[in-house]
Design a protein around this motif. Structure first.
Motif, mmCIF file in Angstrom:
data_model
loop_
_atom_site.group_PDB
_atom_site.id
_atom_site.type_symbol
_atom_site.label_atom_id
_atom_site.label_comp_id
_atom_site.label_asym_id
_atom_site.label_seq_id
_atom_site.Cartn_x
_atom_site.Cartn_y
_atom_site.Cartn_z
ATOM 1 N N UNK A 83 18.404 -104.380 -6.676
ATOM 2 C CA UNK A 83 18.723 -103.778 -7.965
ATOM 3 C C UNK A 83 17.558 -104.001 -8.925
ATOM 4 N N UNK A 84 17.638 -103.373 -10.081
ATOM 5 C CA UNK A 84 16.655 -103.606 -11.143
ATOM 6 C C UNK A 84 17.151 -104.718 -12.055
ATOM 7 N N UNK A 85 16.316 -105.707 -12.287
ATOM 8 C CA UNK A 85 16.627 -106.724 -13.298
ATOM 9 C C UNK A 85 16.068 -106.251 -14.632
ATOM 10 N N UNK A 129 19.759 -97.980 -6.196
ATOM 11 C CA UNK A 129 19.976 -97.666 -7.600
ATOM 12 C C UNK A 129 20.616 -98.848 -8.312
ATOM 13 N N UNK A 130 20.511 -98.825 -9.627
ATOM 14 C CA UNK A 130 21.189 -99.798 -10.472
ATOM 15 C C UNK A 130 21.866 -99.031 -11.590
ATOM 16 N N UNK A 131 23.162 -99.179 -11.714
ATOM 17 C CA UNK A 131 23.889 -98.470 -12.767
ATOM 18 C C UNK A 131 25.373 -98.603 -12.559
ATOM 19 N N UNK A 132 26.125 -98.126 -13.547
ATOM 20 C CA UNK A 132 27.568 -98.157 -13.434
ATOM 21 C C UNK A 132 28.157 -99.549 -13.435
ATOM 22 N N UNK A 383 6.969 -99.623 -11.784
ATOM 23 C CA UNK A 383 7.804 -99.254 -12.926
ATOM 24 C C UNK A 383 9.155 -99.956 -12.826
ATOM 25 N N UNK A 384 9.824 -100.058 -13.955
ATOM 26 C CA UNK A 384 11.169 -100.619 -13.984
ATOM 27 C C UNK A 384 12.166 -99.518 -13.689
ATOM 28 N N UNK A 385 12.416 -99.272 -12.429
ATOM 29 C CA UNK A 385 13.223 -98.118 -12.008
ATOM 30 C C UNK A 385 14.674 -98.515 -11.773
ATOM 31 N N UNK A 386 15.595 -97.731 -12.334
ATOM 32 C CA UNK A 386 17.003 -97.861 -12.000
ATOM 33 C C UNK A 386 17.375 -96.987 -10.804
ATOM 34 N N UNK A 387 16.511 -96.054 -10.457
ATOM 35 C CA UNK A 387 16.792 -95.069 -9.406
ATOM 36 C C UNK A 387 15.660 -95.084 -8.386
ATOM 37 N N UNK A 388 15.511 -96.185 -7.646
ATOM 38 C CA UNK A 388 14.341 -96.312 -6.782
ATOM 39 C C UNK A 388 14.241 -95.174 -5.767
ATOM 40 N N UNK A 389 15.330 -94.853 -5.103
ATOM 41 C CA UNK A 389 15.286 -93.799 -4.085
ATOM 42 C C UNK A 389 14.893 -92.464 -4.701
ATOM 43 N N UNK A 390 15.529 -92.132 -5.812
ATOM 44 C CA UNK A 390 15.256 -90.854 -6.463
ATOM 45 C C UNK A 390 13.821 -90.810 -6.969
ATOM 46 N N UNK A 413 12.236 -104.920 -16.246
ATOM 47 C CA UNK A 413 12.262 -103.921 -17.311
ATOM 48 C C UNK A 413 12.932 -104.514 -18.543
ATOM 49 N N UNK A 414 12.411 -104.154 -19.683
ATOM 50 C CA UNK A 414 12.969 -104.627 -20.945
ATOM 51 C C UNK A 414 14.071 -103.716 -21.439
ATOM 52 N N UNK A 415 15.179 -103.673 -20.696
ATOM 53 C CA UNK A 415 16.298 -102.814 -21.049
ATOM 54 C C UNK A 415 16.159 -101.441 -20.423
ATOM 55 N N UNK A 416 17.220 -100.675 -20.496
ATOM 56 C CA UNK A 416 17.219 -99.333 -19.941
ATOM 57 C C UNK A 416 18.425 -98.536 -20.400
ATOM 58 N N UNK A 417 19.632 -99.113 -20.191
ATOM 59 C CA UNK A 417 20.889 -98.519 -20.665
ATOM 60 C C UNK A 417 21.104 -97.108 -20.115
ATOM 61 N N UNK A 418 20.508 -96.820 -18.955
ATOM 62 C CA UNK A 418 20.628 -95.513 -18.330
ATOM 63 C C UNK A 418 19.373 -94.676 -18.410
ATOM 64 N N UNK A 419 18.483 -94.960 -19.357
ATOM 65 C CA UNK A 419 17.290 -94.116 -19.550
ATOM 66 C C UNK A 419 16.318 -94.212 -18.384
ATOM 67 N N UNK A 420 16.331 -95.310 -17.655
ATOM 68 C CA UNK A 420 15.429 -95.451 -16.511
ATOM 69 C C UNK A 420 16.093 -94.970 -15.220
ATOM 70 N N UNK A 421 17.155 -94.167 -15.374
ATOM 71 C CA UNK A 421 17.848 -93.580 -14.220
ATOM 72 C C UNK A 421 18.048 -92.098 -14.483
#
Length: 745
Positions: A83-85, A129-132, A383-390, A413-421
């Motif tokens: 996952x993304x930290x 991926x990281x999310x949800x 990059x700080x990716x929430x969607x590595x596969x994509x 990554x310094x936060x994301x809240x969905x923007x990095x996915x």
């Protein structure tokens, strides 16, 4: 939402992969090279089998421990996190799952991000991926099995060496010891080389009783705190491979705009600027990139560009709101039809309310960035990716490479809240285009593309603007007899690979979550939706649709309770469907811990409550608020959450606190507005986050549970704004129906 995606996980993975195929096998040597394990020293290395894209529900799957666990000769253990930290604590909580079953010494454990490889795909969704809010929920069984598998292989290696019965061996803190017999002992590190040569067991036993846990459920300090405090932790924006250049991109001021002409004379005169060229964009437009020796010359050069744009028509917020309000009065696409649509006509009385929610930026502390080192037949991306596969797939397509030629390195990554996915991988693909153009311009070096804060805030994507219109028919006893609800807002899922699973009969299910599945018994409930189109890119934002649906539902339920002259918590408990025991548990816990109805609040304050379920967890807040000259202050928040088994209570507490800050920032201060398609906000000066002197006292209480873990990162956000609004109503009698709050309106 997640149930729908899991049901179609294999199909989703295939759609995301198209048109480029993903390799189905990975050789032992290729895997060891990808994970940095080639050359010895890192043990438990075994060949990976070919794997399917997604694990079907109930399917048994053998995860080779080498993919996730490395044991060195000194018995130190490195856990690879898929996952993304980005602040939520997976670098600690996920190793806890493995170590609980592996039984190594926690003081010798460290964690690092896993590479972008199929073996690290989400076990339910089939993509990495990281999310949800489901990093722990999705990994709870998987990571424990991996830990138990590694432990069993170590035990088998010891049994073979000592010629001792397996049932006479046990482990403790990274040491295998013999019970009886010669009472021999060996460290994990000394046996790892032998263990790596054994077949991977297909079945292992896990601890069945939570009472036997040594680590899970115990408050545990984070493994990555020291590096983040002393500054040695490397985030995406910190990456500077040898010879790296920095690039900034001038993007159209209206989404979808195109470069008509550009004068680069002044930009090229800036010291340090090395190249200026046009690059394509992800929404049909494009921009102009400036490559320089560092950030400041790149920014100065970018600001010196003289660009004429061809701009499409763009919306203005006032006109959009007028359009949305009008649509809210019209029949929409049905999302729920329950009972008699005409029942509201015979109600004792009717409450009608309209709600407005603005566009919101993600506004993570670390702006978007990606670093690309492009070679003829390979590419590395940091990059700080929430969607590595994509991101790996999209980057490969942009570069004209195969996915296996792209090494995507996930950074902190310094936060994301969905923007990095983003399904389009916009900022990653853009960085690849810049790297390609730079190479064509003769710059053979890694390229780091950095977005300024203003770029990030004005560059989209956003939480959609929404308008809700609700009419509630109330019976003589003060209970709802009919509920008619219309939701107007752009669809997040339409036009993405998720559309076929997340859009049902024209309705984006993320717009209605929290309404159509309400835990309250609301007879004769009819919900309709409008999805108007607008030239504004939208995306999931922390807690997605629940960020507006929870506010509508919880403020209206509160209003019904007050109008019926009943205690708001007692009213909710009476209205809850009997099957929703978790809602009852959190409401009871938050009532007792906040002193609701027992401890008087200080003079000039009032309490408000809200409860909501999202991402498998139920969270409730009780807040204390005061008002002075149309300005109010949140003094105290008491929270209760049922998130299943609490793996790391400290992480849960921090996540709920974070969700409260995030939700309060939006409720008190934040909105994105547009004028002729141009975003008017650009930095924290006009899109403020909660200041430290505004931070309330927060107490987080966890409902004890033995159920499997559920989401934590997002569920604390939806109930905070309605809890505050309900407290303000209790204090002033005024119902707030528009965010951000404005008592003077």
């Amino acid at each position: 939402m997640h149930k729908l995606l899991r049901a179609h996980a294999g199909e989703l993975a295939a759609d995301l992969a198209a048109p480029t195929a993903v390799p189905t096998k990975l050789s032992r040597r290729a895997f060891l090279q990808a994970t940095g394990a080639a050359g010895g020293g890192l043990m438990l290395g075994i060949a990976l089998p070919g794997t399917s894209q997604a694990q079907a529900p109930g399917q048994s799957f053998v995860y080779p421990p080498s993919a996730f666990v490395r044991i060195a000769p000194d018995s130190s253990v490195t856990v690879l996190i898929n996952k993304l930290e980005f602040g939520q604590g997976v670098m600690t909580a996920m190793p806890m799952l493995i170590v609980e079953e592996l039984d190594c010494d926690w003081n010798k454990v460290r964690a690092e991000h896993a590479p972008a490889e199929k073996i690290y795909a989400h076990p339910g969704f089939g993509i990495q991926m990281t999310g949800g809010s489901d990093s722990i929920a999705s990994s709870y069984q998987q990571f424990r099995v991996i830990g138990a598998t590694a432990r069993l292989m170590l035990l088998q290696a010891a049994a073979a060496q000592w010629k001792a019965p397996l049932d006479r061996l046990d482990t403790r803190d990274g040491v295998i010891y013999e019970i009886g017999g010669q009472k021999r002992r060996a460290t994990f590190g000394s046996l790892a080389d032998a263990a790596m040569k054994l077949p991977v067991p297909t079945r292992v036993g896990l601890k069945a009783n939570a009472a036997d846990f040594k680590l899970i459920g115990k408050p545990t300090r984070r493994l990555d705190s020291r590096e983040k405090v002393n500054g040695t932790a490397k985030f995406g924006i910190d990456q500077m491979p040898a010879g790296c250049r920095v690039a900034m991109v001038a993007r159209p001021p209206v989404f979808g705009g195109k470069v008509e002409s550009v004068d680069t004379t002044r930009a090229q005169a800036v010291k340090g600027v090395q190249a200026v060229f046009q690059v394509p964009g992800d929404r049909g437009g494009g921009g102009v990139a400036v490559v320089a020796s560092g950030y400041w010359p790149a920014k100065t050069g970018r600001d010196a560009l003289d660009i004429k744009w061809t701009l499409p028509a763009g919306p203005s917020t006032d006109a959009q709101l007028a359009q949305f309000r009008q649509l809210a009065t019209q029949a929409g696409l049905p999302a729920k039809r329950d009972g008699d649509a005409n029942a509201i006509k015979s109600a004792a009385r009717t409450i009608t309310a309209e709600f407005e929610f603005p566009y919101l930026a993600h506004a993570a502390m670390e702006p978007l960035n990606a670093t690309v080192d492009l070679k003829a037949d390979a590419m590395t991306i940091w990059c700080g990716s929430q969607f590595q596969t994509v991101d790996q797939l999209r980057a490969a397509q942009a570069a004209g490479l195969k996915p296996e030629q792209v090494n995507l390195v996930t950074t902190l990554a310094g936060g994301g809240f969905g923007r990095r996915a983003t399904p389009a991988s916009d900022y990653v693909v853009e960085a690849v285009h810049v790297a390609k153009a730079a190479k064509a311009a003769g710059i053979d070096a890694p390229i780091k593309v950095i977005w300024s804060r203003e770029d990030d805030m004005r560059g989209g994507y956003y939480r959609p603007l929404h308008v809700h219109r609700v009419a509630v028919g109330v019976d003589a006893a003060g209970k709802p007899a009919a509920w008619q609800h219309t939701i107007v807002g752009q669809s997040i899922m339409m036009g993405t690979a998720f559309e076929k699973f997340m859009v049902k009969d024209g309705v984006d299910v993320t717009a209605t979550e929290g309404v159509v599945d309400t835990p309250y018994r609301l007879p004769n409930m009819h919900v309709a939706v409008h999805h108007p189109e607008a030239n504004v890119p939208v995306l999931w934002w922390r807690a997605v649709g629940h960020t507006h649906t929870a506010f509508v539902m919880e403020t209206l339920i509160d209003e019904l309770a007050v109008s019926a002259k009943q205690d708001p918590i007692a009213y909710r408990l009476a209205l809850l469907d009997p099957t929703h025991a978790r809602h009852r548990a959190v409401l009871t816990l938050v009532r007792d811990r906040s002193g609701w109805g027992k401890t008087p609040v200080p003079k000039g304050r009032a309490r408000g409550v809200a409860v909501h379920e999202s991402f498998g967890s139920v969270c409730a807040h009780v807040v204390e608020v005061s008002v002075d000259n149309n300005r109010f202050r949140v003094h105290k928040v008491t929270s209760a959450i049922d998130c299943g088994l609490a793996v790391n209570p400290l992480t849960i507490e921090a996540q709920v606190q974070s969700a409260i800050v995030f939700g309060l920032s939006a409720a008190l201060h934040q909105k994105i507005t547009l004028k002729d398609g141009r975003v008017e906000q650009g930095n924290f000066t006009d899109f403020p986050v909660l200041r430290i002197d505004e931070m309330p006292e927060v107490a987080v209480h966890i409902v004890p549970s033995s159920a499997k873990p559920s989401g934590v990162g997002e569920p604390g956000t939806p109930p905070i704004a309605p809890a505050v609004a309900n407290a303000v109503a209790a204090l002033t009698g005024k119902r707030l129906r528009k965010l951000p709050f404005d008592l003077s309106a």
